[in-house]
Design a protein around this motif. Structure first.
Motif, mmCIF file in Angstrom:
data_model
loop_
_atom_site.group_PDB
_atom_site.id
_atom_site.type_symbol
_atom_site.label_atom_id
_atom_site.label_comp_id
_atom_site.label_asym_id
_atom_site.label_seq_id
_atom_site.Cartn_x
_atom_site.Cartn_y
_atom_site.Cartn_z
ATOM 1 N N LEU A 1 13.539 4.364 2.732
ATOM 2 C CA LEU A 1 13.136 2.978 2.471
ATOM 3 C C LEU A 1 13.785 1.992 3.398
ATOM 4 O O LEU A 1 14.822 2.555 3.931
ATOM 5 N N GLY B 1 10.328 -1.613 0.516
ATOM 6 C CA GLY B 1 9.259 -0.991 1.563
ATOM 7 C C GLY B 1 7.939 -0.554 1.100
ATOM 8 O O GLY B 1 7.604 -1.260 0.370
ATOM 9 N N ASP B 2 7.313 0.387 1.629
ATOM 10 C CA ASP B 2 6.084 0.895 1.475
ATOM 11 C C ASP B 2 6.204 1.035 -0.126
ATOM 12 O O ASP B 2 6.835 1.964 -0.578
ATOM 13 N N GLU B 3 4.917 0.598 -0.859
ATOM 14 C CA GLU B 3 4.588 0.715 -2.205
ATOM 15 C C GLU B 3 4.563 2.293 -2.534
ATOM 16 O O GLU B 3 5.145 2.646 -3.560
ATOM 17 N N ASP B 4 3.880 3.081 -1.811
ATOM 18 C CA ASP B 4 3.626 4.456 -1.985
ATOM 19 C C ASP B 4 4.719 5.134 -1.826
ATOM 20 O O ASP B 4 4.945 6.083 -2.912
ATOM 21 N N ARG B 5 5.664 4.954 -1.040
ATOM 22 C CA ARG B 5 7.110 5.463 -1.203
ATOM 23 C C ARG B 5 7.657 5.244 -2.334
ATOM 24 O O ARG B 5 8.592 6.127 -2.830
#
Length: 206
Positions: A54, A139-143
Motif C-alpha cells: 500500500l 491506497g486501493d480499496e481492494d488491496r
C-alpha cells in the motif's frame, strides 16, 4: 547383606518417577519462559502475513513484511474516527514511550479503512500528533480489503448526520507482528499503555 530384588526394583521405580516429575517440571518452566504471559492473546504458532503493498504516509510503497527485525503493531482505522482510533493511537504512543531505548525496535502501522478521505498527506498530519514515527498506509480499496481479511478485520461505511460526515465501523483490536514479520499477538481495545508496553517488552525478548 545383599539387597533384596524387590527393594532394588522399588528404588529404581522411585528414581524413574522422580526423573519423570523433574522432566515435567522442567518442561513447564521452559514453556513459561518460551511463551510469555500477555495481556493480549498470543498466537502460537504465529501466522504468515502476505506482502500486500500500500502507499505509506511518507509517499513510499510499503508492505507489513518490510519491518522484519522490529515488533510491528498494526491497527486498522481512519482519521475521521471520533473515538476508538484517537484513543488507540494515544495508547500506543504512550506505550512506545515507556519502552525507553527499546522504542526504536517497535513500529506502529495505521492502515486506513477510509482511503476515500485518507490521503498519504492526511495520514501523515494525523499520526504526527501522536508519534512522528507512526506510519500510515492507504491506497486501493481492494488491496486494503484483502489485507483486512488476512487479519479477520471487518469494516463498513455507515451514513451519519455527524459533522465528520459518514462513519466507518471497524474492528477495534490491534495486531502485533514479531521480528520475523509473522502475526504473533492480538491486543484487544481498552488495554492501558502500561499493559501494552508490558506485552511489547515480552515480545521483544522472544
Amino acid at each position: 547383606m545383599p539387597t533384596r530384588p524387590w527393594l532394588r526394583r522399588l528404588v529404581v521405580a522411585e528414581l524413574a518417577a522422580i526423573a519423570i516429575v523433574l522432566a515435567v517440571v522442567g518442561w513447564y518452566v521452559w514453556q513459561s519462559r518460551a511463551a510469555p504471559s500477555l495481556n493480549g492473546m498470543l498466537l502460537d504458532p504465529p501466522q504468515e502475513i502476505p506482502a500486500i503493498q500500500l502507499t505509506g504516509s511518507d509517499g513510499q510503497p510499503h508492505a507489513l513484511t518490510d519491518f522484519q527485525g522490529k515488533v510491528t503493531v498494526v491497527f486498522f482505522g481512519y482519521t475521521h474516527c471520533p473515538d476508538v482510533c484517537p484513543m488507540t493511537a494515544s495508547t500506543m504512543a504512550r506505550a512506545r514511550a515507556m519502552l525507553g531505548n527499546q522504542a526504536d525496535r517497535v513500529q506502529l502501522v495505521f492502515v486506513s479503512v477510509d482511503p476515500e478521505r485518507d490521503s498519504p498527506e492526511r495520514l501523515a498530519s494525523y499520526l504526527a500528533k501522536y508519534d512522528p514515527t507512526f506510519l500510515g498506509l492507504t491506497g486501493d480499496e481492494d488491496r486494503i480489503r484483502e489485507l483486512a481479511t488476512v487479519f479477520g478485520v471487518h469494516y463498513a461505511k455507515v451514513e451519519s448526520t455527524s459533522a465528520l460526515g459518514y462513519l466507518v465501523e471497524h474492528t477495534s483490536s490491534s495486531f502485533v507482528l514479531d521480528t520475523q514479520g509473522k502475526l504473533r499477538a492480538v491486543l484487544p481495545f481498552g488495554l492501558t499503555p502500561e499493559q501494552v508496553a508490558s506485552d511489547l517488552r515480552a515480545l521483544l525478548r522472544r
